[in-house]
Scaffold this active site. Sequence first.
Site, PDB file in Angstrom:
ATOM      1  N   GLY A   1       0.808  -1.205   0.000  1.00 46.39           N
ATOM      2  CA  GLY A   1       0.000   0.000   0.000  1.00 46.39           C
ATOM      3  C   GLY A   1       0.840   1.253   0.000  1.00 46.39           C
ATOM      4  O   GLY A   1       0.446   2.285  -0.532  1.00 46.39           O
TER       5      GLY A   1
ATOM      6  N   VAL B   1       8.795  -1.960  -3.551  1.00 49.04           N
ATOM      7  CA  VAL B   1      10.110  -2.266  -2.982  1.00 49.04           C
ATOM      8  C   VAL B   1      10.978  -2.941  -4.039  1.00 49.04           C
ATOM      9  O   VAL B   1      10.513  -3.846  -4.747  1.00 49.04           O
ATOM     10  CB  VAL B   1       9.980  -3.201  -1.762  1.00 49.04           C
ATOM     11  CG1 VAL B   1      11.322  -3.333  -1.058  1.00 49.04           C
ATOM     12  CG2 VAL B   1       8.924  -2.695  -0.807  1.00 49.04           C
TER      13      VAL B   1
ATOM     14  N   ASP C   1       1.367  -0.846  12.589  1.00 52.56           N
ATOM     15  CA  ASP C   1       0.788  -1.728  11.576  1.00 52.56           C
ATOM     16  C   ASP C   1       1.373  -3.132  11.682  1.00 52.56           C
ATOM     17  O   ASP C   1       1.765  -3.729  10.681  1.00 52.56           O
ATOM     18  CB  ASP C   1       1.034  -1.155  10.181  1.00 52.56           C
ATOM     19  CG  ASP C   1       0.108  -1.772   9.135  1.00 52.56           C
ATOM     20  OD1 ASP C   1      -0.923  -2.355   9.524  1.00 52.56           O
ATOM     21  OD2 ASP C   1       0.420  -1.676   7.943  1.00 52.56           O
TER      22      ASP C   1
END
Lengths: 245, 694
Positions: free
Chosen positions: B67, B71, B179
């Site tokens: 989100g 990477v 998170d």
Amino acid sequence: MPHDSSKPNPPRWFATTRWTIVLAAGDRHSQYSRQALETLCGTYWAPVYSFVRRRGHSVEEAQDLTQGFFARLLEKESLAAADRQRGKFRNFLLSSVKNYLANEWDRSQAQKRGGGTIAVPIDAESAERIYRPDQVPQDNPEKIFERRWAAALVGQVFSRMRQDARRAGQMKAFEHLKGFLTGEAVGVRYQDVAAELGLSEAAIKVRVHRLRRRFGDLLRQEVAQTVQSPDQVEAEIRYLFSAVE
Amino acid sequence: MVRPKTPGRQRSDPERPLCPQCGTPLTEGEDCLHCLLALGMGLPDSTPLDGLQTDRYTILHPLGQGGMGEVFLAHDNALDRKVALKFLSEELQQNPCAEQHLLDEAKAAAALDHPFVCKVYETGDLEGSAFIAMEFVEGKTLRQVLNSRSFPLERTLSIADAIADALQSAHRHGIVHRDLKPSNVMLTPDGHIKVMDFGIARRLEAVQNAVGPVVPDWTHETSVQGSLLYMSPQQARGEPVDARSDIFSFGVLLYEMIAGVNPFHRDTPEQTWQALLAADYPPLTSPSGRLPKGLDGLVGRMLAPDPKDRLQSADQVRSTLTEVGSQMAARQSGWRKWVRSPMRLCAMLLVMVALVVLGLYLGGWSAEPPQTGIGRSDNPQAQAAFVEGHRLLYLRTPASLAEAARKFRQSILKDPEFAAAYAGLAVSQILLASYGIRAPEEVFPEALRVAEKALELDERQAMAQTALAFIRFSFDWEWELAEEEFLKAVELANNDPDTLRWYGFYLATQGRMDESLQLMHRAQNLDPRSWLAIVSLARCHYLRREYEKAVGVYQKALALQPEFRPAHLGLGLVYLKQKKLQLAAQSFRKGLAGSKAHELLAEAFQQAASGDSPSDIEADLQALRAESGQIYLSPYFVAVYYLALDQGQSDRAFEWLEKAFQERSEHLVTLRVDPIFDDLRSDRRFQDLVERIF
């Protein structure tokens, strides 16, 4: 564990896609949900038109039937009675048009319902151009519908990207780089594009990469507008991916 | 627009041009919908950034998309190490204020230095795209390993202890994760864990809240439902969070590791949200029925809806975990004594690893079984076992193929005159060898026997006829006889995609590429949504040396069936021919799995691709392959590895090709046309091998 919750309203982002707004409205069909449905129909009228044409109707009949279908669809009672269990707008639209043709194929009926009310404007010339019966003669109406659906989806994404590029004064770059999305630019060298746009090769590579990612994100956003929950987005794209062979 | 320098589009059908990128027939005047929809699935997996150099880093290839952004694996040229570069998403970059907040947060996280925390190195910029450089962590996420299954309790407790340790350290530095969820915990190959994205991931949402309206991101499923499932009630209400919010998320994760299900998973995000606020979840149970005293209470205190009632720190979680672990150990001392034997422990671990690896192949989209070969027995039990075997056959996973063979055997036992069951058994045996699960010589003799038996019972049994043709060609190397048998099979099942694909493959091995391609297209048209047909088409493109097309088609197959090992292996070969060594190694890592020998070879490919001096794997590989009960590793891939090395070790490659010959590896049937051997063709030893086979 069980805890006395105050049951506050959930954040508004639980129901912000067009199709979830339509579904959430249920029988309380509002102006808001009608607008959402109108927008969806406006985006995906071409698959319906092509489906109708492939079912053997003439150009004129297909235009009338498509108009009539959308007028009927946008009627409050019709939508409230619709089968919404299938979850996806694509399925809903296809089953609705099939039902409509089965029950309302008569042109005079179509005119009676649709006549005088243009629910979704259809440009006759572009409708035929999009339908292109000569291109895939072996495809059945359902297959044509899926193909046109994917094309409408992709067209919507390109339209948003063009708007963004225009707003950012980047139309020239967009037109040069678009081919890297579609396969049209296979064999084109980044350095040649870089020279044309007066940028470094690295900058072009970064832009192409970002353009691809942006396209993917917008595509997922557009698909999200037509499904019931986020976990259906990927499955829907995969379905269309295998359907456009 | 600059025009391509490539020749005009190729046509397989005079009416429709083909997309130069993926080979899909195009509708005139229309862009390739296939290529465009593929972008929505994150394909292709190579990007223009591969190989791009910045002042300090050389970008190697993408690792994944989340989100927050994308990477990439990169090489840090200054410190000669691998790093992960996390590029911030387009939307975030368009909001300079949010971007700056996030980069500041990343800089704060860079102060964290803990063995179980992924290290943040620095922030940077590439042509206007901001990125965060961080430690590259190899392995799988807890999400990937955990999917739909619980963990053994001992392993759960050790992972939980490591996560608590990481949280303890971060919280002491005043950094809250925000998170914590299974996809943010990596399990490394050496058994350690690394908690990823400390302070960064959820910060994104916080800064968006601060600088503008929350924008729903439905574009990545994980962003809404994935994160929501692990949110604390404070987060769900949009209130400020502290370390106790991480404790709640950790509680959810711990629950899931024990129970195998997320406590707040509901049909819709809205229902999940309501359940979170009420901390309404089913009582904790373990599928094994074993739940150590104290564990339920620990999870309950971590999941208290009011932060004041929750365990207040990661230290408290750790000490409770230790208590639970000690009590469990005390009660199970007898069992522990048994396990303490190193040999037994080793055996147990091997079984666990094998189960996990096999389990990873389960599930997923599958082709519908074609109706060819469907037979009917008057015995209802024989019929039921046959139908189940037939279904399993088309899942094409190691476990399903072995189970399919078992079902067909059951069916034969119930009805020894049931021709279709013999045919099913033959095909499942063939596939066990073809997919590199069992050695060819272990399964082909029985496959031949049962295929012949099926035809003896019913000479028009099409599946048995196809199986017989395949055995003649793939194992017996009886080329002319094989074609005769294939022609009989085609006569019996002219519209069976499997028959056409297998015959098409035979034709390709004979160098009859156009005929082969024609059959592959026909097979695909008959069954357009079958990934099996797509993989066969991709292999055909590879053998025709149409590498770009092969990549596109393999990716198409993998989009439909991401875990299909033969597609990863095939793609790896294409990348090798394209000299894309990193991508090749990545594909081989996904394709070479199932035994220690496979993993060793995959690791060696990776080492070679990274430019490190390759270790000598010969002795270890031979020993591992010799271990009984191992999933079969075809010598063909070892030969390919030696050829892929920088200096190309052809002597070793020939030794392994000889082994492949002795073991009658199916891969040798392509020897005359396989591009991977192009450099060996002038070698006398290669010519000798070809003569012995053809």
